[in-house]
Design a protein around this motif. Structure first.
Motif, PDB file in Angstrom:
ATOM      1  N   ASP A  34      10.460  -5.325  41.493  1.00 22.43           N
ATOM      2  CA  ASP A  34      11.681  -6.138  41.455  1.00 22.43           C
ATOM      3  C   ASP A  34      12.831  -5.394  40.791  1.00 22.43           C
ATOM      4  O   ASP A  34      13.954  -5.865  40.809  1.00 22.43           O
ATOM      5  CB  ASP A  34      11.415  -7.457  40.725  1.00 22.43           C
ATOM      6  N   GLY A  35      12.571  -4.240  40.220  1.00 24.99           N
ATOM      7  CA  GLY A  35      13.647  -3.429  39.649  1.00 24.99           C
ATOM      8  C   GLY A  35      14.210  -3.998  38.369  1.00 24.99           C
ATOM      9  O   GLY A  35      14.978  -3.354  37.681  1.00 24.99           O
ATOM     10  N   TYR A  50      13.212   4.833  45.747  1.00 21.75           N
ATOM     11  CA  TYR A  50      13.602   3.691  44.932  1.00 21.75           C
ATOM     12  C   TYR A  50      14.335   2.623  45.741  1.00 21.75           C
ATOM     13  O   TYR A  50      14.294   1.444  45.399  1.00 21.75           O
ATOM     14  CB  TYR A  50      14.482   4.153  43.769  1.00 21.75           C
ATOM     15  N   ALA A  51      15.002   3.025  46.825  1.00 19.15           N
ATOM     16  CA  ALA A  51      15.716   2.048  47.648  1.00 19.15           C
ATOM     17  C   ALA A  51      14.762   1.055  48.297  1.00 19.15           C
ATOM     18  O   ALA A  51      15.162  -0.067  48.634  1.00 19.15           O
ATOM     19  CB  ALA A  51      16.523   2.759  48.728  1.00 19.15           C
ATOM     20  N   ALA A  52      13.514   1.464  48.477  1.00 19.98           N
ATOM     21  CA  ALA A  52      12.501   0.576  49.053  1.00 19.98           C
ATOM     22  C   ALA A  52      11.587  -0.016  48.000  1.00 19.98           C
ATOM     23  O   ALA A  52      10.816  -0.936  48.294  1.00 19.98           O
ATOM     24  CB  ALA A  52      11.666   1.346  50.083  1.00 19.98           C
ATOM     25  N   SER A  53      11.634   0.494  46.765  1.00 16.48           N
ATOM     26  CA  SER A  53      10.695   0.045  45.734  1.00 16.48           C
ATOM     27  C   SER A  53      11.045  -1.334  45.184  1.00 16.48           C
ATOM     28  O   SER A  53      10.213  -2.001  44.591  1.00 16.48           O
ATOM     29  CB  SER A  53      10.639   1.059  44.591  1.00 16.48           C
ATOM     30  N   ILE A  54      12.303  -1.758  45.366  1.00 17.33           N
ATOM     31  CA  ILE A  54      12.670  -3.117  44.984  1.00 17.33           C
ATOM     32  C   ILE A  54      12.816  -3.948  46.247  1.00 17.33           C
ATOM     33  O   ILE A  54      13.110  -3.421  47.319  1.00 17.33           O
ATOM     34  CB  ILE A  54      13.970  -3.162  44.163  1.00 17.33           C
ATOM     35  N   LYS A  55      12.590  -5.231  46.130  1.00 21.67           N
ATOM     36  CA  LYS A  55      12.597  -6.110  47.294  1.00 21.67           C
ATOM     37  C   LYS A  55      13.705  -7.154  47.157  1.00 21.67           C
ATOM     38  O   LYS A  55      13.979  -7.651  46.064  1.00 21.67           O
ATOM     39  CB  LYS A  55      11.243  -6.817  47.457  1.00 21.67           C
ATOM     40  N   SER A  60      15.976 -16.075  45.009  1.00 16.74           N
ATOM     41  CA  SER A  60      16.601 -15.983  43.686  1.00 16.74           C
ATOM     42  C   SER A  60      17.925 -16.737  43.682  1.00 16.74           C
ATOM     43  O   SER A  60      18.460 -17.117  44.725  1.00 16.74           O
ATOM     44  CB  SER A  60      16.825 -14.522  43.308  1.00 16.74           C
ATOM     45  N   ASP A  61      18.492 -16.926  42.479  1.00 17.72           N
ATOM     46  CA  ASP A  61      19.718 -17.732  42.362  1.00 17.72           C
ATOM     47  C   ASP A  61      20.993 -16.910  42.554  1.00 17.72           C
ATOM     48  O   ASP A  61      22.094 -17.405  42.340  1.00 17.72           O
ATOM     49  CB  ASP A  61      19.757 -18.442  41.012  1.00 17.72           C
ATOM     50  N   THR A  62      20.873 -15.629  42.955  1.00 15.36           N
ATOM     51  CA  THR A  62      22.076 -14.827  43.182  1.00 15.36           C
ATOM     52  C   THR A  62      22.757 -15.257  44.486  1.00 15.36           C
ATOM     53  O   THR A  62      22.099 -15.729  45.417  1.00 15.36           O
ATOM     54  CB  THR A  62      21.725 -13.335  43.273  1.00 15.36           C
ATOM     55  N   ALA A  63      24.075 -15.079  44.530  1.00 13.35           N
ATOM     56  CA  ALA A  63      24.815 -15.372  45.764  1.00 13.35           C
ATOM     57  C   ALA A  63      24.472 -14.315  46.808  1.00 13.35           C
ATOM     58  O   ALA A  63      24.451 -13.117  46.510  1.00 13.35           O
ATOM     59  CB  ALA A  63      26.315 -15.387  45.487  1.00 13.35           C
ATOM     60  N   LYS A  64      24.224 -14.760  48.040  1.00 20.70           N
ATOM     61  CA  LYS A  64      23.855 -13.839  49.118  1.00 20.70           C
ATOM     62  C   LYS A  64      24.525 -14.283  50.406  1.00 20.70           C
ATOM     63  O   LYS A  64      24.816 -15.465  50.589  1.00 20.70           O
ATOM     64  CB  LYS A  64      22.341 -13.806  49.331  1.00 20.70           C
ATOM     65  N   ALA A 126      22.214  -0.431  61.260  1.00 25.53           N
ATOM     66  CA  ALA A 126      21.507  -1.614  60.767  1.00 25.53           C
ATOM     67  C   ALA A 126      21.497  -2.739  61.800  1.00 25.53           C
ATOM     68  O   ALA A 126      22.486  -2.960  62.507  1.00 25.53           O
ATOM     69  CB  ALA A 126      22.158  -2.109  59.475  1.00 25.53           C
ATOM     70  N   VAL A 127      20.378  -3.460  61.860  1.00 27.71           N
ATOM     71  CA  VAL A 127      20.306  -4.675  62.679  1.00 27.71           C
ATOM     72  C   VAL A 127      20.655  -5.900  61.852  1.00 27.71           C
ATOM     73  O   VAL A 127      20.954  -6.964  62.393  1.00 27.71           O
ATOM     74  CB  VAL A 127      18.909  -4.848  63.309  1.00 27.71           C
ATOM     75  N   SER A 128      20.629  -5.740  60.529  1.00 27.15           N
ATOM     76  CA  SER A 128      20.998  -6.847  59.631  1.00 27.15           C
ATOM     77  C   SER A 128      21.463  -6.274  58.294  1.00 27.15           C
ATOM     78  O   SER A 128      20.883  -5.303  57.796  1.00 27.15           O
ATOM     79  CB  SER A 128      19.810  -7.781  59.396  1.00 27.15           C
ATOM     80  N   ILE A 129      22.539  -6.862  57.762  1.00 27.15           N
ATOM     81  CA  ILE A 129      23.077  -6.466  56.455  1.00 27.15           C
ATOM     82  C   ILE A 129      23.250  -7.719  55.614  1.00 27.15           C
ATOM     83  O   ILE A 129      23.812  -8.710  56.081  1.00 27.15           O
ATOM     84  CB  ILE A 129      24.440  -5.759  56.599  1.00 27.15           C
ATOM     85  N   ILE A 130      22.786  -7.669  54.392  1.00 22.68           N
ATOM     86  CA  ILE A 130      22.963  -8.786  53.454  1.00 22.68           C
ATOM     87  C   ILE A 130      23.626  -8.251  52.196  1.00 22.68           C
ATOM     88  O   ILE A 130      23.214  -7.216  51.649  1.00 22.68           O
ATOM     89  CB  ILE A 130      21.620  -9.458  53.115  1.00 22.68           C
ATOM     90  N   ILE A 131      24.666  -8.932  51.751  1.00 26.28           N
ATOM     91  CA  ILE A 131      25.274  -8.587  50.469  1.00 26.28           C
ATOM     92  C   ILE A 131      24.806  -9.587  49.424  1.00 26.28           C
ATOM     93  O   ILE A 131      24.585 -10.770  49.723  1.00 26.28           O
ATOM     94  CB  ILE A 131      26.813  -8.549  50.554  1.00 26.28           C
ATOM     95  N   GLU A 132      24.663  -9.108  48.201  1.00 22.99           N
ATOM     96  CA  GLU A 132      24.160  -9.931  47.104  1.00 22.99           C
ATOM     97  C   GLU A 132      25.015  -9.695  45.865  1.00 22.99           C
ATOM     98  O   GLU A 132      25.308  -8.545  45.514  1.00 22.99           O
ATOM     99  CB  GLU A 132      22.703  -9.571  46.802  1.00 22.99           C
ATOM    100  N   SER A 133      25.413 -10.764  45.219  1.00 22.25           N
ATOM    101  CA  SER A 133      26.092 -10.643  43.937  1.00 22.25           C
ATOM    102  C   SER A 133      25.056 -10.448  42.844  1.00 22.25           C
ATOM    103  O   SER A 133      23.871 -10.749  43.030  1.00 22.25           O
ATOM    104  CB  SER A 133      26.928 -11.894  43.660  1.00 22.25           C
ATOM    105  N   ASP A 134      25.485  -9.935  41.697  1.00 19.77           N
ATOM    106  CA  ASP A 134      24.561  -9.783  40.580  1.00 19.77           C
ATOM    107  C   ASP A 134      24.300 -11.120  39.898  1.00 19.77           C
ATOM    108  O   ASP A 134      23.394 -11.234  39.079  1.00 19.77           O
ATOM    109  CB  ASP A 134      25.130  -8.789  39.561  1.00 19.77           C
TER     110      ASP A 134
END
Length: 451
Positions: A34-35, A50-55, A60-64, A126-134
């Motif tokens: 989970d990093g 490392y780019a694949a080591s976290i999922k 989670s409660d982060t904005a996505k 990419a076939v899919s992109i997701i952005i996530e806030s901290d």
């Protein structure tokens, strides 16, 4: 008795050997994924992705938000299409959390173009992109114009999402930027440490093959245009498309994806360039210009001069150079209201407002439905501008000035005021500045169309 002790000792030694061995099962050795706790730590010769080591944890409660790319800007900035509930403009300007890639949109820095191309390559496939806030909300960066996000992507439906921020770090294409102080901070720091240990890209100690190591300041036309006074007397280098050749000079322009505008400037080449150098400045070429920024008092504008081309050393980084050919001037279709308007841009210092025409100075432009109200002709026969006309036009109640060079008809005769007086015209020209006002300068009779 001694045989029994020997068997016990052998058994203990075998057990110790098994306990000390590292498992080859990646699920065992990967450690937390989970990093947010302790990331996997590489062995002496082990390289960890490392780019694949976290999922990506969608619970989670982060904005996505799943997004698509609107504009590729540089290595750590991308504009994404988003729904109105994320941003009412439909666009989110994303600044990647935890990374700072070298510059490629202002002053050009080593590995800046490589970082920019890396981000474009990953997201374009990419076939899919997701952005996530901290956090649970979308947060702005220090400029107030961009949101800080993690960018996740996958290149097939069968794959897991990869964290692009961390992938950039592990490839040595960014330095740390508050990299430890976030939800994936430990993984970020481990990725940076690995890139340094592997001596990748900016940590390699090697020259960037895509960077010119000359005497000039490498920058973009946007950077030069927005800060031209600061570069007065400075030798600079930039690229753009040659749009017009006139009177021992050319105009050059370059498109900036972040602002959606062209930026340009005039180039004075004078009489000292050899034929090969003049070929570099052919209209339609994308060329690299190296020269010194000067203030041209007669016109009240800035230009770049002092160009050189060393025939015996065509790859000299201080030479002007042809990059490609077959390009066209943009002739950006612009209405009168836009021409006199203000435009707000996001800079590193925050948002700032500029005159639209000032930003567009030196670029090619098209304007339609201009009603010619008055005309003034230069009648000084000793002047190189003899026969040039200034057309005072109106569109939607707004006055726009069109300035021509001396225009010749097909038979070689000088075109006079009677050709345009009282007419409605469409024009193509270069945004120019004279006597305290912005105008459209036209260089050919073909670029004035009478309706």
């Amino acid at each position: 008795m001694s045989r029994k002790i020997s068997l016990i000792m052998i058994a203990a030694l075998i057990a110790a050997l098994f306990c000390g061995c590292k498992s080859t099962d990646p699920e065992i050795d990967a450690g937390p994924t989970d990093g947010a706790t302790n990331p996997a730590e590489p062995g002496k010769d082990e390289v960890i992705d490392y780019a694949a080591s976290i999922k990506l944890d969608m619970s989670s409660d982060t904005a996505k938000q799943e997004v698509t790319v609107k504009t590729y800007v540089d290595g750590d900035t991308t504009h994404f299409h988003v729904p109105a509930n994320v941003n009412d403009t439909g666009v989110l300007k994303a600044r990647y959390i935890a990374i700072n890639t070298p510059e490629s949109t202002g002053k050009i820095e080593e590995y800046g173009k490589k970082a920019s191309n890396f981000t474009r390559e990953k997201l374009s496939s990419a076939v899919s992109i997701i952005i996530e806030s901290d956090e649970s909300t979308w947060n702005l960066d220090s400029t107030g114009g961009r949101n800080l996000v993690w960018v996740w992507y996958k290149t097939s439906d069968a794959e897991d999402y990869r964290n692009l921020n961390i992938e950039i770090l592990q490839n040595g294409l960014a330095i740390a930027s508050s990299s430890a102080n976030n939800r994936y901070g430990e993984t970020c720091m481990a990725a940076i440490a690995q890139a340094k240990a592997q001596k990748l890209n900016i940590y390699s100690g090697q020259k960037d093959p895509d960077f010119y190591y000359g005497e000039a300041v490498e920058l973009t036309l946007k950077e030069l245009r927005m800060n031209v006074e600061a570069y007065t007397g400075v030798k600079v280098a930039f690229t753009g498309v040659i749009t017009m050749n006139n009177n021992n000079g050319v105009y050059i322009e370059d498109y900036d994806e972040e602002t959606g505008m062209y930026y340009g400037i005039s180039i004075y080449y004078g009489f000292g360039l050899p034929g090969e150098g003049l070929d570099v400045l052919t209209v339609g070429n994308e060329s690299r210009i190296v020269g010194t920024v000067q203030y041209y008092e007669a016109g009240g504008t800035y230009q770049v001069a002092g160009l050189t081309y060393r025939q015996m050393k065509p790859d000299d980084p201080n030479n002007i150079q042809k990059i490609s050919s077959g390009h066209e001037p943009s002739y950006t279709l612009t209405d009168a209201e836009t021409f006199i308007s203000k435009k707000t841009l996001t800079t590193e210092e925050g948002e700032a407002t500029f005159d639209y025409a000032a930003l567009a100075l030196g670029t090619s432009l098209e304007m339609k439905n201009l009603k010619v109200k008055n005309i003034y002709t230069t009648n000084n026969e000793d002047s190189s501008s003899f026969g040039a006309m200034t057309l005072e036009c109106e569109a939607d109640g707004i006055t726009v000035t069109v300035r021509t060079v001396p225009l010749l008809a097909e038979d070689g005769s000088l075109i006079t005021e009677e050709a345009y007086r009282g007419k409605t015209i469409d024009v193509k020209g270069i945004v120019d500045y004279f006597d305290g006002a912005y105008q459209i300068k036209v260089f050919s009779e073909d670029n004035i169309i009478i309706q």
